[in-house]
Structures are given as C-alpha cells and as structure tokens.
Design a protein around this motif. Structure first.
Motif, PDB file in Angstrom:
ATOM      1  N   THR A 115      12.324 -11.577  -4.112  1.00  0.00           N
ATOM      2  CA  THR A 115      12.863 -11.605  -2.753  1.00  0.00           C
ATOM      3  C   THR A 115      12.294 -12.820  -2.033  1.00  0.00           C
ATOM      4  N   ILE A 143      16.957  -8.770   7.480  1.00  0.00           N
ATOM      5  CA  ILE A 143      16.676  -8.355   6.103  1.00  0.00           C
ATOM      6  C   ILE A 143      18.005  -8.056   5.440  1.00  0.00           C
ATOM      7  N   ASP A 166       7.950  -3.673   9.711  1.00  0.00           N
ATOM      8  CA  ASP A 166       9.172  -3.079   9.169  1.00  0.00           C
ATOM      9  C   ASP A 166       9.076  -2.954   7.651  1.00  0.00           C
ATOM     10  N   LEU A 167       8.598  -4.002   6.985  1.00  0.00           N
ATOM     11  CA  LEU A 167       8.494  -3.977   5.523  1.00  0.00           C
ATOM     12  C   LEU A 167       7.442  -2.965   5.066  1.00  0.00           C
ATOM     13  N   GLY A 184       6.641  -0.276   6.622  1.00  0.00           N
ATOM     14  CA  GLY A 184       7.272   1.024   6.796  1.00  0.00           C
ATOM     15  C   GLY A 184       8.212   1.356   5.661  1.00  0.00           C
ATOM     16  N   ARG A 185       8.977   0.377   5.204  1.00  0.00           N
ATOM     17  CA  ARG A 185       9.891   0.611   4.078  1.00  0.00           C
ATOM     18  C   ARG A 185       9.119   0.879   2.798  1.00  0.00           C
ATOM     19  N   ASP A 186       8.006   0.149   2.623  1.00  0.00           N
ATOM     20  CA  ASP A 186       7.231   0.272   1.384  1.00  0.00           C
ATOM     21  C   ASP A 186       6.402   1.554   1.334  1.00  0.00           C
ATOM     22  N   HIS A 187       5.779   1.916   2.474  1.00  0.00           N
ATOM     23  CA  HIS A 187       4.754   2.969   2.445  1.00  0.00           C
ATOM     24  C   HIS A 187       4.861   3.981   3.585  1.00  0.00           C
ATOM     25  N   GLY A 188       5.950   3.938   4.330  1.00  0.00           N
ATOM     26  CA  GLY A 188       6.161   4.958   5.341  1.00  0.00           C
ATOM     27  C   GLY A 188       5.853   4.514   6.760  1.00  0.00           C
ATOM     28  N   ALA A 189       6.516   5.185   7.698  1.00  0.00           N
ATOM     29  CA  ALA A 189       6.386   4.816   9.107  1.00  0.00           C
ATOM     30  C   ALA A 189       4.981   5.065   9.646  1.00  0.00           C
ATOM     31  N   GLU A 237      12.592  -3.908  16.889  1.00  0.00           N
ATOM     32  CA  GLU A 237      13.582  -3.934  15.820  1.00  0.00           C
ATOM     33  C   GLU A 237      14.011  -5.369  15.534  1.00  0.00           C
TER      34      GLU A 237
END
Length: 330
Positions: free
Chosen positions: A123, A171, A190-191, A193-198, A215
């Motif tokens: 990426t 993204i 944000d990343l 959160g996507r990888d390991h949770g909010a 955002e």
C-alpha cells in the motif's frame, strides 16, 4: 486405588494461549525539505500504539533519495536505514513525505522503486506534497486523491484527469493520500482503528491530547468566516465566489448580485469587513495564485497569466510590480 505420588503426577490444565497480532511494517520515504510536522504526526502515533498495547504492533524504516541523512525543511536531519531501490525490504505500507516544491522533484530511480513496491502489493501513500510524487510515478491514475492545499493549483493544472478533493485524507484500497500537517495524525488514528480497533485509536488520540478524531472528508482549511473574521453572509457569498473564479474573474456587478446589494454597498462591505476594496482583494487572490503556480508548476508565464485571469504576461507583470511597490510603501 491411586497412590499419593500418582495423584500429584497428573498434569493440570494448560494455560490459555495468547495470540499476538502480526507486526505491520511501515516505510517512510523522506524527500529533502520534507515537512517535519507532517512526518512526526505520522510516525508518533505508531510508537504510541506500541506503547499503549504493550506489544510491537508497528515497526518502521526510513529511506531517502541519496540515502544518508535527509534534512527536513527546518534543517533537522533524519538518518535513513533503507536504500532506495532495495528489493528485499519488508513493507506493508510506504508513505512518501514531501514538501517544498514537489513539481520540480524528479528522481526516476525513486519512481521506479515505488512502482515496483506497488506491483508487490504494498500500500502506497503520500503525505503533504507526497501525492504529487505518486502522480509523477504514475500511481494515482484514475484515482481520487488529496494533498496540501498549497500544492493543489499546480497539481490540477498538471494532472487534470486525477480527481482532487480538498479533504484531510483519502483512503482508496492500496492508495492513501494525506494533506499533511496534523492531518497525518488523524490519518494514522484512522488506520490504527482499522488495524486494531477503535479503542486503541481513541487511546492514542487521548495520549496526544487530541480530543477529537477528524474524519478524512473534513475540510483542510478554516472556513471563510474564521479565516477573514467575517460574519456577514453577503460578504461570505462573494468571497467564496471570488476564490472559485480566479481564471475568469467575475464582474463587480455579478458579485454585487450574489450579495443582493448595489456595487457601492458591496464596496463598503469590503472596506468595513476586510479593510480593503473589492478590486484589491480580488487582485491579491489572483496574484497569490499566480505566485503559487510559478513556484510549484512547470507552466509558462503565458499559461500562468491565463490561469489567473490576466490578458497577457505583461498585464500580470505590471500587477506584480504595482503590488511590490505598494507593499514597500506600507
């Protein structure tokens, strides 16, 4: 009947197995004169995520054209640990961080390396002026992107087929673009959160006293009300129209119509709200855009004049000289 030693020899239950998440490797390609704030806002959340989670969720490396120590725009140096062109380097995400004048940067070896990483499924991201270099490498074709607002005019002139949005970050699958500054912190939250949770993303945000995670679609710049300290909705409508129409400036009568006042009333609103007349403000906007294009694009003077509403290069030059003289007199 079991003897006592046999009872003691019986194995007990096994402890539960702890599964640790896989470590993600993030690369930072730092182009000379890169913006230190944007880079720091991108790398520090990764360190904080490791600290708060108690395990190595992320590791990172640095590369730069020419290797060695690469200097940020404020003179601070970062020691690189990966050579541009390395074929065996681990990487899940690689971000190009650039500032200054990305339109003038040209490094075929770096562009080829980025294309090779893309073919491997890495990426790729750009921060601040970094998206400009991804476009130079042919890696944003047919995609939507964002970059720092200062680079947008030159980028749009050079890449009219790439959709530019003035958001904090975008993204899109294996491409990530970010406008820079502290927007890089919002991107990394944000990343994370996507990888390991909010929960972890919120913890990292709190760690940096960042009490609101923005955002990606949030605007880069303050709105006109905040930038100019103006509250009058009539004046705000006209200011927005001016900024949207620099190539073909709108006549005073058209602007007055947008404000639903007479031209004389509109002039008074400008002097009371901004401390200068309508014509001077509009001219300053166009000259500022011409300066940006001259610094950050390969457009000719004639093309710059046309893009900023001047009939010729002579007219543009005269306007620039007048502004310099007026500035010297203040």
């Amino acid at each position: 009947m079991r003897t006592e030693p046999e009872a003691r020899a019986r194995p007990g239950p096994k402890p539960p197995r702890v599964e640790h998440p896989a470590t993600l490797t993030v690369g930072f390609v730092l182009v000379p004169d890169f913006p230190l704030m944007a880079y720091t806002a991108a790398v520090e959340p990764l360190r904080a995520a490791n600290t708060l989670s108690g395990c190595e969720l992320y590791r990172w490396w640095h590369a730069a054209p020419g290797g060695g120590v690469v200097q940020a725009s404020n003179g601070l140096g970062i020691l690189t640990d990966v050579a541009v062109g390395s074929s065996d380097i681990a990487a899940d995400r690689v971000f190009v961080c650039a500032g200054g004048n990305p339109a003038e940067f040209d490094d075929p070896a770096l562009f080829a390396w980025l294309r090779g990483l893309a073919r491997r499924g890495v990426t790729l991201g750009g921060i601040s002026g970094g998206p400009y270099l991804l476009a130079r490498a042919g890696l944003l074709s047919g995609r939507r992107c964002t970059l720092h607002w200062e680079h947008v005019p030159a980028f749009e002139e050079r890449y009219p087929d790439i959709e530019v949005v003035r958001s904090l970050f975008e993204i899109q699958g294996e491409r990530i673009t970010c406008s820079g500054g502290i927007a890089a912190l919002d991107l990394m939250l944000d990343l994370i959160g996507r990888d390991h949770g909010a929960g972890l993303a919120a913890g990292v945000s709190d760690w940096f006293l960042h009490n609101q995670i923005r955002e990606g679609l949030s605007p880069q710049r303050m709105d006109l009300r905040q930038r100019f300290g103006v509250r009058d909705p009539r004046l705000l409508r006209v200011l927005a129209a001016m900024e949207a129409n620099l190539e073909a400036p709108l006549a005073r009568e058209v602007l007055a119509g947008l404000a639903r006042v007479s031209v004389r009333q509109l002039e008074r609103l400008f002097r009371e709200g901004l401390g200068q007349g309508l014509h001077r403000h509009y001219l300053d906007l166009r000259l500022d855009r011409a300066h940006q294009l001259g610094r950050e694009s390969a457009l000719s003077r004639a093309e710059i004049a046309a893009a900023t509403g001047f009939a010729s290069t002579d007219e543009l030059s005269r306007a620039e000289r007048r502004r310099r003289r007026q500035g010297a007199e203040i």
